[in-house]
Write a protein that holds these residues in place. Structure first.
Motif, short mmCIF file in Angstrom:
data_model
loop_
_atom_site.label_atom_id
_atom_site.label_comp_id
_atom_site.label_asym_id
_atom_site.label_seq_id
_atom_site.Cartn_x
_atom_site.Cartn_y
_atom_site.Cartn_z
N SER A 7 -8.44 -1.72 -1.40
CA SER A 7 -7.02 -2.09 -1.26
C SER A 7 -6.89 -3.57 -0.92
CB SER A 7 -6.36 -1.25 -0.17
OG SER A 7 -6.41 0.12 -0.47
N LEU A 63 -1.82 3.83 -1.47
CA LEU A 63 -3.19 3.48 -1.10
C LEU A 63 -3.31 3.39 0.41
CD1 LEU A 63 -3.83 0.61 -3.71
CD2 LEU A 63 -4.57 3.00 -3.86
N LEU A 118 0.82 -1.20 0.00
CA LEU A 118 0.00 0.00 0.00
C LEU A 118 0.86 1.26 0.00
CD1 LEU A 118 -2.89 -0.85 2.50
CD2 LEU A 118 -2.74 -1.26 0.04
#
Length: 534
Positions: free
Chosen positions: A406, A400, A395
């Motif tokens: 996600s 993200l 991530l």
């Protein structure tokens, strides 16, 4: 079928073919772990991730000097090494001067070299044999014989060291196919020009095509020497045979395979990851280095039926693999590029990053340079010593935040469902999305949706508004992170080139825009959403 004028882009004609995009009905309860965030592209949730090979075809098995015997041998051979180095230098200079004389005034490189110039080059060829002698190859064991040039105009050989080109220069004086970078090498560049070398840039399609045409032209005429190629495209450790490039097989001429072995106990003579000066030093300090060359029976193209170059290469590869008594793998030069990149980043197990690129290229049409770009992204995720990346690092690099989308994106890549991903999973998953037939159209449509007023760039607030359905409650820092990732030229706005380039490098991020593309046309009374895209 529903449509929305806001989803229209001038790049997508109303008369162009249609793509049917499906997403599951939002009223159907599913686990985030199993929801496919790329269903709107038509991508399958499951993509093939073959078991990783444990073979490293490029590994030299004696990278360091170890053992009392080796150290004593090196000490004893040091005076001999100095004499060999002197012999090497003298032979290199003599061969270079003879080559300069032979090439002087000859500008017609497209036609065969005149006979008298070839006779002068015998001095260089003899010098090459003495160079091999200086490296410790006092005698070379041969089996079989070279076929006549008129019956086998192309010769192919496995490639283990820099020694084979020197040997074949002396033995056959062929035309060779070599990388353009070799032309600029001191001394060597001049000598290989005397072999009427066919240069090729492996990353240029036009260069490869021109090289194949030159191979065909020179192989078809007995006025030229036979053509020599190392179809593996790089050196290996000789314990496996990697996939063949097709340049030698496209012309469809008879081929004579040759196998080269370097029997050893204490010193592996393969190039591997060893620097050239170190490898030369080790050769100079051996009593004798063993080399065996075997000329195999010719491999003929099928006469009664058409045979493509792939099948011809496979038959030749099997003949060489049988002769060497080794297996042939789907590794290629692309794997060496990945391995080199992993070594540059000081990964503990760099061989973990090889993916058998010949298979990847043929099945997903992913180029070597694209794979290296994906490795750059993966290595920035800080993989652990075993080569795995965890969710939070994934991530962090893709900018993200933890959320349902996600989790779905990571779950799509995490085919083993262990909460960690390997480079092979990341590469194949990303390539699976990148090579979807309508990926490019989806990227262009996403840009037009974000660029609300058609000014041909996206501002930060527009990016926030476009992804808020996919990733709600973004704070200023999180929005800035994504904006910075897409703003490739750092000019404070996302141009179309920025946007498309970012998605080419990070194709998984296309999922961030899917709710914005689709939500206006979602009919809650239907099980499927149908949208015309392109």
């Amino acid at each position: 079928m529903t449509s929305d004028a806001s989803l229209t882009t001038p790049l997508l004609s109303a008369t162009s073919p249609h793509l049917i995009l499906d997403i599951p009905n939002s009223q159907t309860p599913q686990s985030n772990h199993h929801v496919n965030p790329f269903a709107f592209l038509g991508a399958d949730h499951e993509f093939e991730v073959p078991e990783s090979s444990t073979i490293d075809p490029f590994r030299n098995h004696t990278p360091r000097i170890e053992g009392l015997y080796e150290w004593l041998k090196i000490v004893i051979c040091l005076p001999i090494a100095l004499a060999r180095l002197l012999l090497f230098g003298i032979c290199l200079v003599v061969g270079y001067l003879a080559t300069i004389f032979a090439l002087h005034g000859w500008n017609d490189r497209k036609n065969p070299m005149p006979k008298w110039r070839c006779r002068v080059l015998w001095i260089t060829r003899i010098s090459a044999r003495f160079i091999l002698f200086s490296f410790g190859y006092h005698w070379i064991k041969r089996r079989g014989k070279p076929a006549p040039r008129e019956t086998a105009p192309i010769v192919v050989s496995n490639h283990v060291s820099y020694v084979e080109p020197i040997f074949f220069f002396y033995e056959l004086f062929p035309t060779i196919v070599a990388s353009e970078s070799h032309d600029s090498m001191p001394f060597v560049g001049t000598i290989i020009r005397a072999m009427q070398v066919i240069y090729v840039d492996r990353f240029s399609q036009s260069s490869r095509k021109n090289a194949v045409n030159e191979i065909k032209r020179k192989a078809s005429s007995d006025q030229f020497p036979r053509v020599l190629l190392f179809p593996e495209g790089t050196t290996t450790n000789g314990r496996v045979l990697i996939s063949f490039q097709l340049g030698a097989f496209i012309p469809g001429y008879p081929i004579q395979p040759v196998i080269v072995r370097y029997p050893h106990v204490h010193f592996d003579q393969s190039w591997g990851h060893i620097s050239l000066p170190k490898l030369m030093f080790r050769m100079f300090t051996q009593f004798h280095n063993f080399m065996e060359v075997e000329y195999l029976p010719q491999v003929l193209p099928h006469k009664n039926r058409k045979e493509n170059a792939v099948h011809f290469a496979q038959r030749t590869g099997r003949a060489i693999a049988r002769g060497l008594d080794v297996v042939q793998t789907s590794h290629s030069y692309g794997d060496l590029m990945l391995l080199t990149k992993a070594l540059e980043f000081k990964q503990e197990k760099p061989s973990k990053y090889m993916v058998e690129m010949a298979w990847v290229e043929s099945s997903l049409h992913l180029r070597n340079l694209e794979a290296v770009d994906f490795l750059d992204v993966f290595l920035s995720m800080n993989p652990d010593p075993s080569g795995h990346v965890e969710f939070h690092d994934f991530l962090r690099v893709l900018r993200l935040k933890p959320c349902g989308l996600s989790d779905k994106i990571f779950g799509f890549i995490d085919t083993q469902k262990i909460g960690k991903i390997t480079f092979k999973q990341f590469l194949l998953g990303s390539a699976h999305i990148l090579k979807q037939p309508f990926f490019q159209h989806a990227c262009e449509l996403a840009f037009s949706v974000c660029d609300r007023d058609g000014k041909n760039y996206i501002l930060k607030q527009e990016l926030r508004d476009s992804i808020t359905l996919a990733i709600p409650n973004l704070n200023e820092e999180e929005v800035q992170g994504l904006f910075t990732l897409f703003d490739m030229d750092n000019d404070g706005r996302i141009s179309k080139d920025d946007f498309l380039t970012c998605l080419q490098k990070n194709p998984l991020l296309i999922a961030v825009f899917s709710p914005r593309l689709l939500h206006r046309d979602l009919s809650m009374g239907e099980n499927r959403l149908v949208e015309e895209v392109a």
